[in-house]
Design a protein around this motif. Structure first.
Motif, PDB file in Angstrom:
ATOM      1  N   ARG A   1       1.043  -1.199   0.097  1.00  0.00           N
ATOM      2  CA  ARG A   1      -0.020   0.068   0.016  1.00  0.00           C
ATOM      3  C   ARG A   1       0.963   1.243  -0.245  1.00  0.00           C
ATOM      4  O   ARG A   1       0.375   2.385  -0.480  1.00  0.00           O
ATOM      5  CB  ARG A   1      -1.041   0.006   1.298  1.00  0.00           C
ATOM      6  N   ALA A   2       1.969   1.235   0.655  1.00  0.00           N
ATOM      7  CA  ALA A   2       2.878   2.250   0.684  1.00  0.00           C
ATOM      8  C   ALA A   2       3.766   2.529  -0.439  1.00  0.00           C
ATOM      9  O   ALA A   2       4.052   3.700  -0.881  1.00  0.00           O
ATOM     10  CB  ALA A   2       3.850   2.265   1.994  1.00  0.00           C
ATOM     11  N   ASN A   3       4.250   1.394  -1.250  1.00  0.00           N
ATOM     12  CA  ASN A   3       5.234   1.758  -2.259  1.00  0.00           C
ATOM     13  C   ASN A   3       4.915   1.231  -3.701  1.00  0.00           C
ATOM     14  O   ASN A   3       5.538   1.269  -4.605  1.00  0.00           O
ATOM     15  CB  ASN A   3       6.385   0.903  -1.892  1.00  0.00           C
ATOM     16  N   SER A   4       3.563   0.434  -3.736  1.00  0.00           N
ATOM     17  CA  SER A   4       3.488  -0.066  -5.055  1.00  0.00           C
ATOM     18  C   SER A   4       3.390   1.019  -6.249  1.00  0.00           C
ATOM     19  O   SER A   4       3.860   0.959  -7.383  1.00  0.00           O
ATOM     20  CB  SER A   4       2.221  -1.092  -4.980  1.00  0.00           C
ATOM     21  N   ALA A   5       2.485   2.029  -5.633  1.00  0.00           N
ATOM     22  CA  ALA A   5       2.314   3.033  -7.227  1.00  0.00           C
ATOM     23  C   ALA A   5       3.595   3.523  -7.457  1.00  0.00           C
ATOM     24  O   ALA A   5       4.020   3.838  -8.609  1.00  0.00           O
ATOM     25  CB  ALA A   5       1.554   3.980  -6.475  1.00  0.00           C
ATOM     26  N   GLU A   6       4.475   3.800  -6.549  1.00  0.00           N
ATOM     27  CA  GLU A   6       5.870   4.203  -6.980  1.00  0.00           C
ATOM     28  C   GLU A   6       6.610   3.450  -7.733  1.00  0.00           C
ATOM     29  O   GLU A   6       7.231   3.863  -8.638  1.00  0.00           O
ATOM     30  CB  GLU A   6       6.549   4.880  -5.574  1.00  0.00           C
ATOM     31  N   LEU A   7       6.829   2.048  -7.258  1.00  0.00           N
ATOM     32  CA  LEU A   7       7.572   1.178  -8.055  1.00  0.00           C
ATOM     33  C   LEU A   7       7.150   1.171  -9.366  1.00  0.00           C
ATOM     34  O   LEU A   7       7.801   0.890 -10.163  1.00  0.00           O
ATOM     35  CB  LEU A   7       7.225  -0.263  -7.173  1.00  0.00           C
ATOM     36  N   GLU A   8       5.871   0.866  -9.552  1.00  0.00           N
ATOM     37  CA  GLU A   8       5.274   0.856 -10.924  1.00  0.00           C
ATOM     38  C   GLU A   8       5.677   2.249 -11.694  1.00  0.00           C
ATOM     39  O   GLU A   8       5.907   2.015 -12.790  1.00  0.00           O
ATOM     40  CB  GLU A   8       3.642   0.530 -11.025  1.00  0.00           C
ATOM     41  N   ARG A   9       5.568   3.406 -10.967  1.00  0.00           N
ATOM     42  CA  ARG A   9       5.859   4.600 -11.883  1.00  0.00           C
ATOM     43  C   ARG A   9       7.457   4.690 -12.248  1.00  0.00           C
ATOM     44  O   ARG A   9       7.612   4.793 -13.225  1.00  0.00           O
ATOM     45  CB  ARG A   9       5.798   5.884 -10.919  1.00  0.00           C
ATOM     46  N   LEU A  10       8.141   3.953 -11.310  1.00  0.00           N
ATOM     47  CA  LEU A  10       9.781   3.967 -11.631  1.00  0.00           C
ATOM     48  C   LEU A  10      10.113   2.732 -12.480  1.00  0.00           C
ATOM     49  O   LEU A  10      10.953   2.865 -13.511  1.00  0.00           O
ATOM     50  CB  LEU A  10      10.389   3.618 -10.206  1.00  0.00           C
ATOM     51  N   VAL A  11       9.105   1.785 -12.796  1.00  0.00           N
ATOM     52  CA  VAL A  11       9.292   0.808 -13.536  1.00  0.00           C
ATOM     53  C   VAL A  11       9.019   1.353 -14.830  1.00  0.00           C
ATOM     54  O   VAL A  11       9.802   1.259 -16.103  1.00  0.00           O
ATOM     55  CB  VAL A  11       8.313  -0.540 -13.488  1.00  0.00           C
ATOM     56  N   ALA A  12       7.749   2.062 -15.142  1.00  0.00           N
ATOM     57  CA  ALA A  12       7.287   2.717 -16.231  1.00  0.00           C
ATOM     58  C   ALA A  12       8.229   3.923 -16.876  1.00  0.00           C
ATOM     59  O   ALA A  12       8.332   3.482 -18.068  1.00  0.00           O
ATOM     60  CB  ALA A  12       6.021   3.026 -16.206  1.00  0.00           C
ATOM     61  N   ASP A  13       9.076   4.618 -16.181  1.00  0.00           N
ATOM     62  CA  ASP A  13       9.847   5.710 -16.424  1.00  0.00           C
ATOM     63  C   ASP A  13      11.062   5.156 -16.936  1.00  0.00           C
ATOM     64  O   ASP A  13      11.932   5.836 -17.081  1.00  0.00           O
ATOM     65  CB  ASP A  13       9.596   6.709 -15.529  1.00  0.00           C
ATOM     66  N   GLY A  14      11.507   3.571 -16.544  1.00  0.00           N
ATOM     67  CA  GLY A  14      12.754   3.174 -16.931  1.00  0.00           C
ATOM     68  C   GLY A  14      13.805   3.258 -15.950  1.00  0.00           C
ATOM     69  O   GLY A  14      14.988   2.984 -16.237  1.00  0.00           O
ATOM     70  N   THR A  15      13.522   3.595 -14.649  1.00  0.00           N
ATOM     71  CA  THR A  15      14.278   3.490 -13.597  1.00  0.00           C
ATOM     72  C   THR A  15      14.731   2.224 -13.136  1.00  0.00           C
ATOM     73  O   THR A  15      15.937   2.006 -12.565  1.00  0.00           O
ATOM     74  CB  THR A  15      13.872   4.644 -12.572  1.00  0.00           C
ATOM     75  N   VAL A  16      13.403   1.612 -12.746  1.00  0.00           N
ATOM     76  CA  VAL A  16      13.649   0.267 -12.151  1.00  0.00           C
ATOM     77  C   VAL A  16      13.570  -0.923 -13.030  1.00  0.00           C
ATOM     78  O   VAL A  16      12.804  -1.082 -13.840  1.00  0.00           O
ATOM     79  CB  VAL A  16      12.689   0.275 -10.930  1.00  0.00           C
ATOM     80  N   ARG A  17      14.350  -1.939 -12.463  1.00  0.00           N
ATOM     81  CA  ARG A  17      14.003  -3.460 -12.993  1.00  0.00           C
ATOM     82  C   ARG A  17      13.670  -3.849 -11.690  1.00  0.00           C
ATOM     83  O   ARG A  17      14.268  -4.228 -10.608  1.00  0.00           O
ATOM     84  CB  ARG A  17      15.337  -4.040 -13.431  1.00  0.00           C
ATOM     85  N   LEU A  18      12.553  -4.325 -11.462  1.00  0.00           N
ATOM     86  CA  LEU A  18      11.947  -4.889 -10.416  1.00  0.00           C
ATOM     87  C   LEU A  18      11.872  -6.585 -10.397  1.00  0.00           C
ATOM     88  O   LEU A  18      11.400  -7.157 -11.269  1.00  0.00           O
ATOM     89  CB  LEU A  18      10.416  -4.576 -10.363  1.00  0.00           C
ATOM     90  N   GLU A  19      12.502  -6.935  -9.386  1.00  0.00           N
ATOM     91  CA  GLU A  19      12.413  -8.416  -9.205  1.00  0.00           C
ATOM     92  C   GLU A  19      11.832  -9.060  -8.139  1.00  0.00           C
ATOM     93  O   GLU A  19      12.010  -8.841  -6.939  1.00  0.00           O
ATOM     94  CB  GLU A  19      14.004  -9.073  -8.993  1.00  0.00           C
TER      95      GLU A  19
END
Length: 253
Positions: free
Chosen positions: A103-121
Motif C-alpha cells: 500500500r505504501a510503495n506499489s504506486a511508486e515502484l510501478e511509476r519507476l518501472v514505467a519511466d525506465g528507472t527500475v528493474r523490479l525482481e
C-alpha cells in the motif's frame, strides 16, 4: 415384630429408596450430559467436514511439474522492467506486513518501472501456508502470479496489487480458487489464463524459490527489499524512503 425392629426396617427401606433415587438422578444427569457431549462432538465433526469441504479443492497436492515461468531469473524472481536500478522484493501474499509495504510503495515502484528507472525482481514466496487452515493460500496465490507472469506478463503487477487489495487475514482459509480467478479477471488477466491456475503448474517452482530465498539469499521474513543487491533497511511502510534510496542508487550508477 417390636417397635424398634419396625423402626429399623422402615429406616432401611427409606435409606434404600433414597439411595435408589440418587442413583436414578445420577443416571438421568449422566444421560443428559452424555447427550450434550454427543451433540458437541457431532457439531465439531460437522464443522471439520464443512471446513474441509471448503478447502478441499484448494488443498490439492502439488503436481510433479518442474515448469519454470517464462521471463524469470535462475534465482526465482519474476522480472518487470529493465531500468538501471534493480529492486528485489520478497513477499508472501498472506503476509500482512507485505500488504502494508504494498500500500505504501506499489504506486511508486510501478511509476519507476514505467519511466525506465527500475528493474523490479519480484519473489512470490509460500512460507505462510500453515496460516491458512490447510488451503495452502500462499502457494496458490504465488502459483497464480507465476502463471500470469508466464502467460500475461503485461498485467502481472496489476494482478499482484489486486491480490493485496483483497488480502485475507492470517488464520483463515484465504480466498478460494474461484475468488482468485475473479480478482485476476478484474486485473485484466485473460479468462483462459486464469482458468489454468488450478492446474498448479508452477507450484514446484514456488516451493524451490521459497527454499532458495531462505537458504541461499538470507531472507528471514517478508517483506525483504534490496536495492542493487543491498538490503534496504529504511522505512518500508511509508511512501518516500524507498523511492529516495532508488533515486540515490540511480545517481551513483
Amino acid at each position: 415384630m417390636g417397635t424398634q425392629a419396625r423402626t429399623t426396617s422402615r429406616r432401611v427401606r427409606e435409606a434404600r429408596a433414597q439411595a435408589q433415587k440418587r442413583t436414578q438422578t445420577r443416571h438421568r444427569y449422566a444421560a443428559i450430559g452424555g447427550g450434550a457431549i454427543i451433540v458437541v462432538l457431532l457439531a465439531a465433526i460437522a464443522f471439520v467436514l464443512v471446513d474441509a469441504a471448503r478447502g478441499e479443492q484448494s488443498a490439492a497436492p502439488a503436481p510433479s511439474s518442474t515448469a519454470v515461468p517464462a521471463g524469470t531469473t535462475a534465482g526465482g524472481a519474476i522480472v518487470v522492467g529493465s531500468g538501471p536500478v534493480t529492486v528485489t522484493v520478497y513477499l508472501d501474499y498472506l503476509c500482512p506486513f507485505c500488504g502494508r509495504f504494498e500500500r505504501a510503495n506499489s504506486a511508486e515502484l510501478e511509476r519507476l518501472v514505467a519511466d525506465g528507472t527500475v528493474r523490479l525482481e519480484l519473489h512470490p514466496l509460500a512460507f505462510l501456508d500453515d496460516k491458512s487452515r490447510g488451503t495452502r493460500y500462499s502457494t496458490r496465490t504465488a502459483n497464480a502470479v507465476a502463471t500470469v507472469a508466464d502467460q500475461a506478463p503485461r498485467v502481472v503487477l496489476t494482478f499482484s496489487d489486486a491480490l493485496f487489495a483483497q488480502q485475507p487475514g492470517e488464520g483463515g482459509p484465504g480466498l478460494t480458487d474461484e475468488q482468485i480467478a475473479s480478482i485476476a479477471a478484474g486485473a485484466g488477466v485473460p479468462t483462459d489464463v486464469a482458468a489454468t491456475f488450478t492446474a498448479r503448474r508452477f507450484e514446484h517452482w514456488v516451493a524451490s524459490s521459497t527454499d532458495a530465498a531462505f537458504q541461499r539469499d538470507g531472507v528471514t521474513g517478508t517483506p525483504t527489499v534490496k536495492v542493487n543487491g543491498k538490503l534496504f533497511d529504511g522505512d518500508l511502510y511509508t511512501a518516500g524512503p524507498l523511492t529516495a534510496a532508488i533515486t540515490a542508487a540511480k545517481g551513483s550508477a
